[in-house]
Structure formats: structure tokens, C-alpha cells
Design an enzyme around this catalytic site. Structure first.
Site, short mmCIF file in Angstrom:
data_model
loop_
_atom_site.label_atom_id
_atom_site.label_comp_id
_atom_site.label_asym_id
_atom_site.label_seq_id
_atom_site.Cartn_x
_atom_site.Cartn_y
_atom_site.Cartn_z
N TYR A 112 6.35 -12.64 4.47
CA TYR A 112 5.12 -11.98 3.64
C TYR A 112 5.22 -13.00 2.48
CZ TYR A 112 2.18 -8.61 1.53
OH TYR A 112 1.31 -7.85 0.84
N LYS A 127 2.73 -13.76 7.06
CA LYS A 127 1.53 -12.97 6.59
C LYS A 127 1.30 -13.70 5.26
CE LYS A 127 0.24 -8.69 4.37
NZ LYS A 127 0.65 -7.28 4.42
N THR A 130 0.89 -1.56 -0.01
CA THR A 130 -0.09 0.02 0.14
C THR A 130 0.78 1.21 0.00
OG1 THR A 130 -1.61 -1.14 1.33
CG2 THR A 130 -1.87 1.26 1.37
#
Lengths: 294, 294, 294, 294
Positions: free
Chosen positions: B138, B166, B50
Site C-alpha cells: 500500500y 494499492k 480510516t
């Protein structure tokens, strides 16, 4: 008026057993179906993918249909798979099932040639207009070869006696979208075993499963824990059975269930070629998985 | 000893805003980060996907790292994204983040050339040996281009300071398998917004989300309902926000969040090319979705 | 007016070699580039995927650009890769390449966040308006993460100095469609090694290949046989080299070429982490494949 | 000894036409088959995917088999599709075809449940041992639902009367690998229309196509140009017909051929439900495509 709430909870899928000459073994089918009823299933669905519907002749499908309905004898509702590559073939079987006393029929749009959305709609519409039973539209691209979008499923629900949807893509996001598209009132069912816990969370009214042949107790406990909103217990019993659920899906339900029953000492007959018994390695793996569950 | 329980609940991902000349706007970044803290986030993760980490220069990444840590000022833990295509680049940023006071770092194995499992392990191991912070491994094939299997993630957890995972494939079955492989004790986090409800059901310790920029209240209510095991309320508030969650994922988080903030009357700056503002049609769609939520 | 017919035949892609400290080794790069020229390549393309462009700093990219142009010294045309995640980064490198004397630049729309078609068009347009060199638009979803449709590639060709297209999806049907869409006059190039024979059949003007580092003679003979329409000979020499072409693509070009050169006794330096040398098994496999070709 | 060189060049696939009541129209089938022979086809293949084999009853399949063999009357070889979901079903039809005078049979491993490699091998082996005709093993995952690897196809060729392979994945790389695995001597055939040019380049001995119903002249010219190694002419005539080849594959062969024949003023009967006539838009598109070819 069509009853839409017939099925909820766990709908169990019996295998179609064969004898050593690869002929359908109706007495054994009845015995296996009886076990499912007595284990506490909320519904019975003969001639699903697990029941190798597409491998049977018309006469065999009729015999299995009749046997299931007679054996269950109205104790719980019966959902008969009547999918067929041709529209005429599906109509023929659906009408037979209705006369024989089925409570509902399940229809997968089987494909050889991919069908357009209009062809699929027309297929369902013609079948639906030939019976008055409620119909469960069944989406399972892995076996049927066609993937019906949530929008198409919504369109199918405009046909009066199509009242239920079974989703088996194995993608929980698809199920969320489906529920969002269809609204809260429409009954949708989960046909993907490894999604069991997540699908109930998503709002599925029932779980269509062949696993019930092997682990009815664990399946029952999962549904019970979820129903009383005990998520820790639901998660715990789900992870206990996850390995088995993944195994039977990976190996193919009819083959895996037939082997698993044998391992548990339950007569399960033979398979019809080209299906062959589980390989020796996989058989041992399944023994280990089932062993841990007992 | 490494603290593994730092992060739980909702970890909010701020965007990295730019000015009209496409330069990073640090004051605005601080303002936007402060909003997330004050809305009740349980953690802050600057420089995630993001935060357009890969579009920033080394100097810009350092400035954002410092700004986030200063602004949060230990009120909640800070997880800094330090992914880089080269091992040396990731080490450099990770060491900077540690000195700057980050609580943990997040590392995605970015790929241009697909990496072997050994190359990925070696990459993580070298970075890990250069810092003492806990690391969140991740997995996000959609942005990073590499899909780490549950088995590889399990192997990475053998590296002492890799303590969190994640998962962002968007596949709940993957998450179930991961949890089964890793065992109950390992903290795993959901990075796929439309999985939010199912991931908590699967046992995720937290939800890493950019949606918190736009709908912190709904996100908070989902987590609260799940925490008190009120599944009907959890489902209800989840379906309320699902359309927005799907929209921001489909359109790309930085672009969708920047537009959504503007729609809500919150200054969100500009994007860096090649990213461009949401198209007019999508902008209107987002207005409608947000309008229904207010 | 922009020259569109600069490149035809075989365009060779040098690796970017590193020293033991993982620093770019410019003298070795020049030596390896010289080999390609002397083997008869029709063009040289530094800083392609093979040249690990995205793993280099701005300074390193400039040094390699300059070194390639100086070494080739106008004997054959030079096509410099200037792809960058940001538009500004690509412009900076493209302008440098133009000043340094490149004949053309190649641009892949690298992605972290997927780009819309408008974002991609805008990216190319801004770069193109900043230079006067001809540009080769390069489609390679496997490395760049974005798949540009034939329709988008056609749209890009409306930008005056975008005059060439390189297709690397590996799908010959895509190449057929591209040629049909673009018309006979537009130069398109094949970037998928195992398609070499089929792509020339489809009308590709050239073959962009790293294989030329290892088997320039076989590559030359394929092109020669095709050019004189001796399909039996073309097929024969293609099947001779197919296993090698498949191997280097499967293992990643920089890693496989670096190992293959070493096996052939040619100094090829080191890789930059996270890339690691070919595993022992793969190294032996490559020795066998190359052994059969000598 | 089994003759392996029966089929080469263009093997034409007739549709199975129906009357207005959706019954098989044998006289019309014979007329359509005769057209293919007279247009110069090198072989005829009734009851392929184009002939909607899986939508027919046992009696219908036998009638079509007999009709094709009678009509062709040994002028060119006849290859009868005998695929069936069950092994017993395929054996029954294969034996019928042999007695009826077929030159060879074609078998696709149809799937509902995915089959293991051993199940597929066993399926072919049992059928092969029941007939003495040569068998073409046919790989087409898009219709049959099973993708046979080159290694499995190689294994199938160990069964004495399996002497031919038809590859329809549409991936030329697969065809290259297949040819490399099988060696130069094994006859392989292309079943993917848009690959026609590339497949001959790869060494395919023949092209199995339904397009011959609509554009036999263009198909003939492509094969002739390739045979005399005039690649410019081959490419030219290939690109002329590519749009039609892509269209009929995209829309489904039985539906598209039935419509195309009607457009050309040739009686082609009706389809069997669920297949429905081409939509109005697609019909017009097909008219345009065919219009440009005349």
C-alpha cells in the site's frame, strides 16, 4: 455571437522549424502543418509552447500566423497562440491574428513576476476587448510560471469572448474540479499528453497535442475508441502510446518532436538556441520508443 | 497457491469507533461493519487509515481484527491492515490476522525516519516470510510519509505472497505508469477517492474507500455504470459524488466519516484524541453536501 | 515558577542502541550518554528522533528515560522526548518522565492523519495540564509529518508551561520569522544541523544535535567562536563540519550516528528493523568524511 | 585579466519607471539611479528583475543601459542585466552593454521550456565568448523558472569571464553548499532579501537588493555592523528591516518598490501592464511598515 464549439477532438500543435542559421523556415512550417491537416486533425494551433512562441520576434510571429492560416485554408479551424509577457504585446499579436483570419486565439498568462489574480483578469480583459475572436484561456504553470485556479478560470469566463479553457497542470483532480466548477456546458480542453485517456473520461472536449506530429494514427484511434465508448480498446491504444507521450513531455515538446520527425524520415529543420538537439542517449531512446510503435 | 483475485469492485473501510472514554467500542464496530456488508461491498478492510490503526494498542488491534472477521463471517473477503513502524510489530499483527481467519493483509511502510528502498524491501520480505496470506502493498505518502515508486512496487511483487498493490498518491499519471510497469495481469487498486472514475479507466481492479460508509448507493452505481461501459452515466454519477469525496479526503477520513454517519442518523461513537470532531463550519458544510445527495 | 533558561548552547541527542536481538541495550545507552556529558554538552535529550522514540514500546521508553536521568545525575539538564501519536500516550510518558526527575520534556505533534491547528493546540494543552515540567514544542515536518506555523507556535506559548520552541524545518527564513513573531525573550532552538551557523546568527539559544556523538570538539568550537563574536573563526569551523552535518541528515540520524560511532571505534550496538545499517557505499563515504576531520 | 573583485557590499537595483502611457521614462530613471548612488550603494544594477528587463523592447533595454552608465559616470561599478530567452538576444544586449561602458553583465537563464544543464552551459558559453566583460551567473528559479545546482554553477565558472555567482533561491542551505563547492575564493552574492544577515554570515561578498530604493540607511547599517563583527547590532538592525524585506519579496519587487517610493514622497512613475499598482490593502500595509521605520 461567438462560436464556442469550433474545437473538439484533436487539436494538433505544429513546431516552428528553423534553418541552419536559426532563422524561421516558413516553407518547412507550411509542409509540417499540411501533414497535420492531412492526418485528420480537427484543429491546428500554431505558436503554442510547441511552436516556441516566446522565442520569436514580432515579425516572425506574424509570419508564422499568416503562413498557418493560408496553409490550412479553412479546412479546419486555426487557433493562434498570442501569449506575451506584456499586455500590449499580446494585444498587438491578437489583433494581427484576427485580421489574418484566425478562428480563435489561445492566451497563456506568461509570467516573470508572479501576477495577482486581478492582474491576470485585467490582462485578459484588455486583450479580449481589443478583438472579437473567441479566446481559449490556457493554464500551464510548468511553462508559463503561473497557476490559475479553477475559480480564476471561472471568473475569466465572465469575459464575453473567453469561451474555452485549456488545462495543462497534468493533474486529473484539477480537471475534475474545473469541470465541476464550470458546469457541463463549458468547453474545456486537455493540454497534458499523459492524461489523454483520463481527460476524455473527465469530459474534456478536446486534446491539444504535439504528439500528433509523430503518432497521428494512434492519437486518432484513441479518440475514436473513446467516442464509441469502447473503453477496453481506448485503454489498450492509450497504453501503447503512453511511453511516447511521457517521453516528449519529459524532454520538452519542441526538442522531442523535432528529433522524432527526423527519426521518422521527415525533414524538421533546426532548433533556436538555447534549445539544442536531443542528447545522443535520449535520441536513441526515442528511436526505440518509435520503433516499437511501427 | 496464493489467490490473487480475491478483491475486486469496492472494498469498504470501516471506521474504528470509540466510546465516550475513548475506548474502542467493539459492538458498535460490528454494527458499522455489518452495514457495509449489507450495502453490497465486495470486500471489507478493517484497520486501514480510516480505522486509525496507528492510534491503537496491540490488544485493541487484535480485538478489532477478530471482530471484523467474525462479523463478516466469510460472506465477502476481509483485508486486515497490519502496518507498524517496526518490522517485528507488523509481523506480530500479521500472524495474528492469519490465525484469526483474514483473507489477506494490507501493509503500508509507515515511516518516522524515511526508509531506503532496501529497508522497505527487507521490511516486506520479513513480514511476508512469516505468513502465507496474500499481501497488498500500500503506497500512501500523505499518511505513511513514504512514497514507493512504481519500480519499487514492481520489485516488491517478486516476493511470492505480495500479489496486490494499492496506490493512493492521488496522481493518475502515477497510476498509469504503475500499470504500464506492472503489466496487465497485476491487480492494482485505487485508494484515492477523487480518482475513482479515472482509476477504473486506468484499469484498477478495485476501489478502496471509506466513502462507502456514507454513500454506498452512489459508489455502487459508479462501479456498475463503468462495468457496463456506460461512460456518460459513470461520469454523471461520479460528478454527483465528487464534492463529498473531496471533502472527506480534505478533512481526514476518520473524522469526516464519523461526522457524516451522525448526520445520517447512524450512531458512530467518538474519536480518540488528538483527533477531534469536525469543526462547526465543516459540520454544516458536510450536512449541505450530504443533503444534496439525498 | 517555570524555569525557561535551563537549556542553552549544545543539547546532545544520544541514540538508543539495540543488541543483536534488537532489544534495547540500556548499559550501552548509559555509556554513550556518559560520553556526551563528558564531552561538554550543555544538555542531554534522550528519546528524540535520534533515539528512535516511535519505534519503542512503553516499557522501553520508560527504561531509557530512567537510565538517562540516572546517568546524567543532575550534572546538566535532561530533556526527555515524550511525543506519541495519541494524546493519552504522550500524557502517560510525560508523567513518568516528571516523576523520574526529567528537567523538561520535548513534544513533537506526530501525525498519521494531519491534525488541524485546534487539534494540535488541544493535544499540547491536555499534556501540559497533566505535568508541571517545562515543555519544548518541537516542529519537524520531515519526521512528524506536521508543519506548525510560527503563528501556531506563538499560540502554543500561551500555555503556561510551554516555554521553548525547537525549529527543524531547515529553512532559515522560517526561523527569522519565528523570532520576529515570538519576540526576543522567547527561547528558540535550532534542530536542523546544516543551519547551525545561521541559526545562532538568527538568535537561537541552542543547537539540538546528534552530531555531538561524532564531532563534539568541532561542535564546541563553533559555539565558542560564535559566542566570542569571531565570525571568521565560526565560519571556518562551520564549513569544516558542514559535509558531515549534511551527510547525517541525508542518511537519517540513528543510522548515520550508529555507523559513525563504529567507524570511530566506539561500540554502538545494532539498529531495530526496519532500520538497517548504512549501505557499503555510504559507509565508505562516511569513513572518508570522518577521516578528513581527524 | 578579468577583475573579479569589482562588486562587494550592497549592489542596488533601480526600478525601470514608466510614464502614464506605459512608456519608459528615462529622465525619471536617471533621477532614481542618482538617489541610489548618493545613498552610498557600492554598485548599481539596472535591468535586473526589479528593472522588469523581460517586459522591455530591445530599444528600451538599450536606452536604459546607456542612461544608467551615463548617470553613474564611473563613480561606482555598473552591472547590467542582459538575460534573454534566446541566446542571440542575450548576446546582442551584452555586446551593446560592453560598448556602452558597463563594468559587468548579469545573466539569468530565462526559461520557457526547461533547459538541460548542457543547454544552459552552451547558452552562457556562447554569450561569454562574444564579450570580454566579467559575467555574474544568476540563479533565481522563482522568476527565471530554472534552478541551477551548485554543481552547474561550478561548471559555469570554468568559462573564463564568468567570475561571479548570484544566488536567489532563498535557501541558506543552498548558499552554504554553494560556498563549500566553489571554495573560499569565488565571489558569490546574495539575491534573496530576507536572507541578508544569514548570507553575509555564510560568506557572501555582497547583497543585491532593491530594498535600497526604500531603506538605504538600514541596509547600510546592517552591512556596517556585520563588517565590524558586531553581531548583536547586525541582528538588531536586520530584524528592524525584516518585515519590509519580506513584504517586497512577497508582493513583487517592481510593484512594491514603486509604491514604497510614492509613499515616501518620491516620484516613481507608473508600471507597465500586466503589472498593476499594489492593492489598496497592501498599500496601507506598506505604509504601516515604512511608518514604523521612520
Amino acid at each position: 455571437m461567438i462560436q464556442t464549439n469550433l474545437f473538439k477532438g484533436i487539436i494538433a500543435y505544429p513546431i516552428t522549424p528553423f534553418d541552419a542559421q536559426e532563422k524561421v523556415d516558413i516553407p518547412l512550417f507550411k509542409t509540417l502543418t499540411e501533414r497535420l491537416v492531412q492526418s485528420g486533425a480537427h484543429g491546428i494551433a500554431p505558436l503554442g509552447s510547441t511552436g516556441v512562441l516566446p522565442y520569436l520576434t514580432e515579425e516572425e510571429k506574424e509570419a508564422v500566423t499568416t503562413a498557418a492560416i493560408q496553409q490550412v485554408a479553412k479546412r479546419i479551424p486555426v487557433l493562434v497562440g498570442v501569449s506575451h509577457l506584456t499586455t500590449a504585446g499580446a494585444i498587438r499579436h491578437a489583433r494581427f491574428a484576427e485580421k489574418a483570419g484566425a478562428d480563435a486565439v489561445m492566451i497563456l498568462p506568461m509570467s516573470y513576476w508572479k501576477l495577482t489574480e486581478d492582474e491576470i483578469f485585467h490582462h485578459y480583459e484588455k486583450i479580449a476587448s481589443n478583438i472579437s475572436l473567441p479566446i481559449m484561456a490556457y493554464n500551464n504553470p510548468a511553462t508559463g510560471g503561473i497557476d490559475m485556479s479553477p475559480a480564476l478560470l471561472k471568473r475569466l469566463l465572465q469575459i464575453p469572448n473567453i469561451t474555452m479553457v485549456k488545462e495543462s497542470t497534468g493533474d486529473i483532480q484539477r480537471m475534475f474540479t474545473l469541470r465541476k466548477e464550470l458546469g457541463e456546458e463549458v468547453a474545456f480542453y486537455n493540454g497534458s499528453n499523459p492524461l489523454a485517456l483520463a481527460a476524455f473520461t473527465a469530459g474534456a472536449r478536446g486534446w491539444c497535442t504535439a504528439a500528433y506530429n509523430l503518432i497521428p494514427g494512434l492519437n486518432n484511434r484513441l479518440y475514436a475508441a473513446f467516442s464509441r465508448q469502447d473503453m477496453a480498446a481506448a485503454r489498450d491504444v492509450f497504453y501503447q502510446q503512453l511511453e511516447l507521450l511521457q517521453f516528449i513531455v519529459a524532454k520538452g515538446l519542441p526538442v522531442a518532436i523535432q528529433a522524432g520527425l527526423k527519426i521518422q524520415g521527415i525533414e524538421s529543420g533546426y532548433l533556436r538556441s538555447p534549445l539544442q538537439p536531443l542528447s545522443a542517449d535520449d535520441h536513441q531512446k526515442l528511436e526505440e520508443i518509435l520503433g516499437k510503435l511501427n
